[in-house]
Each structure stands twice: as structure tokens, then as C-alpha cells.
Design a protein around this motif. Structure first.
Motif, PDB file in Angstrom:
ATOM      1  N   GLY A  87       0.835  -1.192   0.000  1.00  0.00           N
ATOM      2  CA  GLY A  87       0.000   0.000   0.000  1.00  0.00           C
ATOM      3  C   GLY A  87       0.871   1.243   0.000  1.00  0.00           C
ATOM      4  N   ASP A  88       0.372   2.290   0.622  1.00  0.00           N
ATOM      5  CA  ASP A  88       1.099   3.570   0.655  1.00  0.00           C
ATOM      6  C   ASP A  88       1.762   3.821   2.006  1.00  0.00           C
ATOM      7  OD1 ASP A  88       0.303   4.166  -1.947  1.00  0.00           O
ATOM      8  OD2 ASP A  88      -1.636   4.910  -1.239  1.00  0.00           O
ATOM      9  N   THR A  89       2.100   2.762   2.714  1.00  0.00           N
ATOM     10  CA  THR A  89       2.680   2.901   4.059  1.00  0.00           C
ATOM     11  C   THR A  89       4.171   2.575   4.026  1.00  0.00           C
ATOM     12  OG1 THR A  89       0.569   2.238   5.044  1.00  0.00           O
ATOM     13  CG2 THR A  89       2.495   2.140   6.463  1.00  0.00           C
ATOM     14  N   VAL A  90       4.934   3.295   4.835  1.00  0.00           N
ATOM     15  CA  VAL A  90       6.352   2.987   4.998  1.00  0.00           C
ATOM     16  C   VAL A  90       6.670   2.825   6.481  1.00  0.00           C
ATOM     17  CG1 VAL A  90       7.050   4.209   2.903  1.00  0.00           C
ATOM     18  CG2 VAL A  90       7.057   5.414   5.082  1.00  0.00           C
ATOM     19  N   ARG A  91       7.636   2.000   6.771  1.00  0.00           N
ATOM     20  CA  ARG A  91       8.101   1.813   8.149  1.00  0.00           C
ATOM     21  C   ARG A  91       9.439   2.522   8.294  1.00  0.00           C
ATOM     22  NH1 ARG A  91       6.877  -3.782  10.367  1.00  0.00           N
ATOM     23  NH2 ARG A  91       4.880  -2.695  10.450  1.00  0.00           N
ATOM     24  N   VAL A  92       9.529   3.331   9.348  1.00  0.00           N
ATOM     25  CA  VAL A  92      10.708   4.183   9.536  1.00  0.00           C
ATOM     26  C   VAL A  92      11.407   3.837  10.844  1.00  0.00           C
ATOM     27  CG1 VAL A  92      11.541   6.562   9.611  1.00  0.00           C
ATOM     28  CG2 VAL A  92       9.452   6.030   8.362  1.00  0.00           C
ATOM     29  N   LEU A  93      12.725   3.778  10.803  1.00  0.00           N
ATOM     30  CA  LEU A  93      13.540   3.609  12.005  1.00  0.00           C
ATOM     31  C   LEU A  93      14.325   4.902  12.217  1.00  0.00           C
ATOM     32  CD1 LEU A  93      14.645   1.570  14.206  1.00  0.00           C
ATOM     33  CD2 LEU A  93      16.549   1.182  12.626  1.00  0.00           C
ATOM     34  N   VAL A  94      14.175   5.500  13.401  1.00  0.00           N
ATOM     35  CA  VAL A  94      14.858   6.763  13.682  1.00  0.00           C
ATOM     36  C   VAL A  94      15.601   6.686  15.004  1.00  0.00           C
ATOM     37  CG1 VAL A  94      13.137   8.129  12.419  1.00  0.00           C
ATOM     38  CG2 VAL A  94      12.863   7.772  14.884  1.00  0.00           C
ATOM     39  N   GLU A  95      16.553   7.595  15.166  1.00  0.00           N
ATOM     40  CA  GLU A  95      17.285   7.728  16.426  1.00  0.00           C
ATOM     41  C   GLU A  95      17.185   9.177  16.889  1.00  0.00           C
ATOM     42  OE1 GLU A  95      21.702   6.933  18.423  1.00  0.00           O
ATOM     43  OE2 GLU A  95      21.420   6.770  16.255  1.00  0.00           O
ATOM     44  N   GLY A  96      16.774   9.366  18.127  1.00  0.00           N
ATOM     45  CA  GLY A  96      16.670  10.713  18.672  1.00  0.00           C
ATOM     46  C   GLY A  96      18.039  11.357  18.818  1.00  0.00           C
ATOM     47  N   VAL A  97      18.126  12.626  18.449  1.00  0.00           N
ATOM     48  CA  VAL A  97      19.406  13.351  18.505  1.00  0.00           C
ATOM     49  C   VAL A  97      19.412  14.366  19.644  1.00  0.00           C
ATOM     50  CG1 VAL A  97      20.980  14.886  17.264  1.00  0.00           C
ATOM     51  CG2 VAL A  97      19.814  13.041  16.043  1.00  0.00           C
ATOM     52  N   SER A  98      18.453  15.283  19.624  1.00  0.00           N
ATOM     53  CA  SER A  98      18.416  16.317  20.662  1.00  0.00           C
ATOM     54  C   SER A  98      17.030  16.944  20.735  1.00  0.00           C
ATOM     55  CB  SER A  98      19.476  17.399  20.401  1.00  0.00           C
ATOM     56  OG  SER A  98      19.287  17.959  19.116  1.00  0.00           O
ATOM     57  N   ARG A  99      16.801  17.644  21.844  1.00  0.00           N
ATOM     58  CA  ARG A  99      15.536  18.355  22.009  1.00  0.00           C
ATOM     59  C   ARG A  99      15.443  19.541  21.062  1.00  0.00           C
ATOM     60  NH1 ARG A  99      15.993  15.889  26.556  1.00  0.00           N
ATOM     61  NH2 ARG A  99      14.186  15.468  27.891  1.00  0.00           N
ATOM     62  N   GLY A 100      14.211  19.901  20.744  1.00  0.00           N
ATOM     63  CA  GLY A 100      14.015  21.064  19.898  1.00  0.00           C
ATOM     64  C   GLY A 100      12.688  21.735  20.195  1.00  0.00           C
ATOM     65  N   LYS A 101      12.636  23.012  19.861  1.00  0.00           N
ATOM     66  CA  LYS A 101      11.428  23.803  20.100  1.00  0.00           C
ATOM     67  C   LYS A 101      11.053  24.520  18.806  1.00  0.00           C
ATOM     68  CE  LYS A 101      11.419  26.072  23.945  1.00  0.00           C
ATOM     69  NZ  LYS A 101      11.716  27.102  24.971  1.00  0.00           N
ATOM     70  N   VAL A 102       9.788  24.383  18.389  1.00  0.00           N
ATOM     71  CA  VAL A 102       9.316  25.001  17.149  1.00  0.00           C
ATOM     72  C   VAL A 102       9.197  26.514  17.332  1.00  0.00           C
ATOM     73  CG1 VAL A 102       7.391  25.187  15.526  1.00  0.00           C
ATOM     74  CG2 VAL A 102       8.083  22.940  16.400  1.00  0.00           C
ATOM     75  N   LYS A 103       9.797  27.247  16.392  1.00  0.00           N
ATOM     76  CA  LYS A 103       9.690  28.711  16.409  1.00  0.00           C
ATOM     77  C   LYS A 103       8.712  29.208  15.338  1.00  0.00           C
ATOM     78  CE  LYS A 103      13.624  30.978  17.170  1.00  0.00           C
ATOM     79  NZ  LYS A 103      15.048  31.390  17.016  1.00  0.00           N
ATOM     80  N   GLU A 104       8.706  28.540  14.186  1.00  0.00           N
ATOM     81  CA  GLU A 104       7.794  28.896  13.093  1.00  0.00           C
ATOM     82  C   GLU A 104       7.412  27.635  12.336  1.00  0.00           C
ATOM     83  OE1 GLU A 104       9.594  31.707  10.474  1.00  0.00           O
ATOM     84  OE2 GLU A 104      10.207  33.069  12.089  1.00  0.00           O
TER      85      GLU A 104
END
Length: 323
Positions: A87-104
């Protein structure tokens, strides 16, 4: 107080809101993506530095989130692997790097593109902070107790945890290995002050520990009254599952994992030294009790009484004669 311990860097990153999931820095996570906006964000991440900003939806049931439907503090992650599923689904493997805060945030290209302020902890300053070091020890002990009484996390994590020198990583490694509610995960993510984050994590661990049954002496015992009075002074009312007649019974009940026993430390030394039981360290120590002897200086003590005072005096050099 901790502001000087952080470096802040702005990045423009594709943003993906997670449903029912949260990721901490240094944590490995795999999840499936099927929403069109998220797929576009992932494609953009793979075209650039394979970095993506992941944050949690406030309500997991929302299918088409707007900028108001997800938290604006999350984790910058490195995409490690992408697997296409039927289908249209993907499986993703990620590793956390650091905290972040959205500004825009903007959605002009059909996905969430965010200006994210990456917040990187500077370990060198924290090394000299006595308060941080004390909290690290308390949190480690509380986590060890959480593992020992809960049997929900492999004790092997303690070995790798003991080798972690970076306090930021130390906290997030524990946070990613305990069972937390969604709001607790977000609260930890959003706390940038190291001391406050350690204190928060310590409080959560203790709250989990005290959910286990309490084992106390009978209500009329002096030791029970003393501890209960201290607890009440801190706004804590205890409701033990078991009320027993001796310290020996308390220790044996705790040894077979029936709950957490409140025992005078002196009486439990043998159990602690043999590793049969573990001590639960509280944020504030229960004050030690003292004993005093009053007698008239002008009235001679009997031999037995004099010997008793001598024994007490040798055990406690602060004992003073009283009238």
C-alpha cells in the motif's frame, strides 16, 4: 541557572506529528507512516540531511492534524532506515538526537516545515554542579529500585547506565525505559533545566514505586507512629496493605516481593549487605530519632542504672547529663 549550559542552533526541518508515540533524544524508535503530509515530510528529510523533527499529537485520534493539534517541543531525529510496506505505508527507524522547540511553521509545500531551535546540553558545566551530581545518584538508585521491585525492565540497563557520563543522556535513557503516560513523557521533554528534569524524573519514579503495597508495623508501635507523623507533616497519608508485629516479619514479607517495608535500617543491614533487599532512598531523609536520660545529679544511680547510662554515653557522645 542552567541557561549557560546550553547551545542553541536554528534548523529548518520537515516535521512529522506522531500518533500515540513520543521519542526522547538517544532513543531508537520505529513506526509506520501513511498520511500524505507525513510521507512528503519524510521524502524531504531523505533528500537533505536525513533529519526530521518528531513531536506528539495532543489527541492521537485526529487524522488530519493542524499546527494546533501537536506539541511544539519534540525531538530532532536521524532517519536510519525506511522500508516500503504494502500500500502507501512505509516503516521508519529513527534515532533521537536532541531536544528542539518550534519557532515557526509553514505548510506551503504540502507538509509541515518548521524552524526548530535545537537545544544542546553542555556537559562540562554540569560536571561541577554538586546539586546535579546528588540528583543523579538519587535517580539512579530510584531507577534501580523501580527495576528490582517491578520486573518490567531488564537489570542489564543499569550496567550501561552506570557508564553514561552525559547527564542529559542519562536522564533520557531512563525516561525511555520506564512506563510513562503521554503527558509525563511530554512534561519530561519540555523541561530543559537539568536539575528540574532530574527532580521530575525522580518524583515520577518514586510515585511508581509507592504504588506497590506498603508493609508497616502495627499502628501502636513507636516506630510506626514516628514514621507516620513525619509522613503526615509532608502531606502524605499512608495506607499499608500489611501491618505486622515485628521487623523480622516486615523483612521477610519484603524479601518475597509482597511490597515495600518500612524498617529501621540498623535491623535490615544483613539483608542489604547480602543483596536480599534494596534500600529505597527518599527525596528527604526521615530524621533520626534520639534518646535521652534524665536523672537527679544529687541522687546516686544504682550500679545497673550507671552501667546503662555508660552504655548510652559510649554509643552517643552527644548525650548530656540532665536535671
Amino acid at each position: 541557572m542552567m541557561e549557560q549550559n546550553y547551545t542553541k542552533i536554528d534548523h529548518e526541518l520537515p516535521l512529522i506529528p506522531l500518533r500515540g508515540l513520543a521519542i526522547f533524544p538517544y532513543m531508537i524508535l520505529n513506526f509506520d507512516i501513511g498520511r500524505e503530509m507525513s510521507l512528503k515530510a519524510l521524502d524531504q528529510a531523505m533528500l537533505e540531511d536525513e533529519l526530521v523533527f518528531l513531536t506528539s499529537q495532543i489527541e492521537a485520534e485526529v487524522d488530519e492534524p493542524t499546527t494546533e493539534d501537536f506539541y511544539h517541543v519534540g525531538t530532532i531525529c536521524k532517519v536510519k532506515q525506511v522500508i516500503k510496506l504494502p500500500g502507501d505505508t512505509v516503516r521508519v527507524l529513527v534515532e533521537g538526537v536532541s531536544r528542539g522547540k518550534v519557532k515557526e511553521i509553514n505548510e506551503e509545500d504540502g507538509y509541515f516545515k518548521a524552524l526548530v531551535e535545537e537545544i544542546i546540553y553542555d556537559q562540562e558545566n554540569a560536571d561541577e554542579d554538586i546539586e546535579v551530581e546528588a540528583f543523579v545518584r538519587n535517580v539512579f538508585d530510584a531507577f534501580e529500585e523501580y527495576i528490582n521491585i517491578g520486573n518490567r525492565v531488564s537489570p542489564e540497563i543499569l550496567v550501561s547506565l552506570a557508564d553514561i557520563e552525559n547527564v542529559d543522556r542519562f536522564i533520557d535513557t531512563i525516561a525511555s525505559n520506564i512506563f510513562l503516560k503521554a503527558d509525563q513523557k511530554q512534561e519530561i521533554l519540555e523541561e530543559f533545566n537539568i536539575v528540574k528534569r532530574l527532580e521530575l524524573l525522580y518524583k515520577i519514579l518514586l510515585e511508581e514505586i509507592v504504588k506497590y503495597p506498603l508493609i508497616f508495623l502495627e499502628p501502636n508501635s513507636n516506630s510506626r507512629k514516628y514514621v507516620e507523623k513525619f509522613m503526615i507533616s509532608k502531606g502524605i497519608k499512608i495506607s499499608p496493605e500489611f501491618e505486622l508485629g515485628s521487623f523480622d516479619l516486615l523483612l521477610e514479607f519484603a524479601k518475597i516481593n509482597l511490597g515495600i517495608a518500612c524498617v529501621v535500617k540498623e535491623f535490615s543491614k544483613d539483608y542489604l549487605e547480602k543483596g536480599l533487599l534494596y534500600e529505597v532512598n527518599t527525596l528527604e531523609e526521615i530524621p533520626s530519632r534520639s534518646i535521652g536520660v534524665c536523672y537527679l545529679k544529687d541522687v546516686p544511680l544504682s550500679l545497673a542504672s550507671a552501667k546503662f547510662v555508660e552504655i548510652l554515653s559510649s554509643a552517643n557522645s552527644s548525650l548530656n547529663d540532665s536535671i
